[in-house]
Design an enzyme around this catalytic site. Structure first.
Site: not given
Length: 404
Positions: A136, A205, A230-231, A380
């Site tokens: 990322f 990560d 928050y995912k 996605r």
């Protein structure tokens, strides 16, 4: 044998209904604020709102802040919340209590972890930070900054090759557990062991794996790990991230961002810094109490959930979705870039779509199927096992077929 064609639209709808009826996690969906007419498949970017969050946050604002005010640091447990909530996350990533602290953003925690990892390596000939080549972007930016500050250089290596690339010059490695673009799950145990054999620590990560599958930080001897909340953990937009510091490394964890909150005696106001014991030395400044306690309430949905059941449903959902796509979407219009084999798959399916992926995503949203895309051509679909259904998967594939 049934006369129903399982690959026909009606057969897939019926199969989805059977799978949902047999789902041991099906009751969890009611704990989230979701629209019946929408298939929300973007939990890998922003998890759905747990219903318990709003009343909890209202109480924090009206009573703890509004009435108790500064007394809440002690009486409401605000001061200890970063470690208390950290232990709750620790259970979901395979960390025993006393190793996870919540606070700051993922980016800030990546910086702390990478610089601390280089310092743990001890300098000398170790002047190279290995970075997942498909990382990322923020992780890459932060690692590059950490390299400049520590006199190291960056070497980008495919995640699967990092273990083999580690050697006597390796100061640290930074790896994404799940590739944010393709959904590929990387080999955490094998990579960690190989980098350790070369004498260096690893920073993982976990943004796209925590809450979607078992991680096993303690079991696999991980040194340092970071992740957002928050995912799949459903903490809300911008909810604070977390930092895992393996217990045996805590006395040597040297944060590049020491603050009064990470001081051994924070209210002593000493001009000299003495780090706190335990994961508190990963703190920096005053905790983000409102968002931290919203996250705390969101984590209630996990109290009676086992990660093995979550992983089993995640794989079943993504398998079923891929099968629906193969049966319903015209041949050649999309191509899965997500691994078919279970050990290499996270909890999302990414489809390469040459026909203007951004416009296709927008058309799906207008029809009640919410996913997202990554430039230039990847659709996605993130499957959150606590609230997504097999009916969501069938509807998404069927709507994608109609759009294309």
């Amino acid at each position: 044998m049934s006369d129903v064609d399982a690959t026909a639209p009606s057969g897939l709808v019926a199969e989805a209904a059977r799978l949902d009826a047999a789902d041991e996690l099906r009751a969890k969906r009611a704990a989230f604020a979701l629209d019946d007419g929408v298939a929300y498949l973007d939990g890998n970017s922003l998890g759905a709102l747990p219903r318990a969050v709003a009343p909890r946050l209202a109480d924090v604002v009206a009573r703890e802040w509004g009435e108790l005010r500064i007394r809440s640091w002690e009486e409401s447990g605000w001061w200890a919340a970063p470690e208390r909530v950290g232990d709750r996350i620790g259970r979901l990533v395979g960390a025993a209590p006393g190793q996870v602290v919540v606070g700051d953003s993922t980016s800030v925690n990546v910086f702390k972890a990478v610089v601390a990892a280089v310092r743990l390596a001890g300098g000398g000939p170790r002047d190279e930070i290995l970075v997942d080549a498909a990382t990322f972007p923020t992780d890459g930016y932060v690692a590059a900054s950490a390299a400049r500050l520590t006199g190291c250089r960056i070497r980008a290596v495919p995640a699967g090759d990092i273990g083999a690339a580690a050697g006597p010059r390796t100061a640290a490695a930074v790896v994404n557990h799940v590739d944010y673009r393709t959904g590929r799950l990387h080999d955490l145990p094998g990579t960690t062991a190989a980098v350790h054999a070369a004498g260096a620590p690893v920073v993982w990560d976990l943004c796209h794996s925590a809450g979607a599958l078992p991680v096993g930080l303690d079991e696999h001897g991980v040194d340092l790990a970071v992740g957002c909340t928050y995912k799949y953990l459903n903490g809300g937009p911008g909810s604070p991230a977390y930092l895992y510091i393996r217990r045996g490394l805590q006395p040597r964890f040297d944060s590049p961002l020491p603050g009064w909150n990470s001081h051994a005696d924070p209210f002593g106001m000493s001009p000299a810094f003495t780090p706190a014991d335990g994961p508190a030395r990963g703190r920096t400044g005053t905790p983000e109490i409102l968002s931290l306690l919203a996250l705390d309430a969101a984590l209630d949905v996990w109290d009676d959930v086992g990660l093995a059941a979550v992983r089993a449903k995640s794989l079943a959902l993504t398998d079923f979705f891929l099968r629906c796509v193969a049966a319903l979407v015209p041949e050649g219009r999309v191509e899965s870039v997500t691994p078919a084999d279970h050990p290499a798959r996270g909890s999302q399916v990414s489809l390469r779509c040459p026909s203007d992926a951004e416009a296709v995503t927008a058309a799906l949203v207008r029809r009640g199927v919410v996913g997202d895309f990554r430039r230039p051509d990847v659709l996605r679909f993130g499957f959150a096992p606590l609230y997504n259904t097999f009916a969501d998967a069938e509807r998404a594939a069927r709507t994608l077929a109609e759009v294309l």
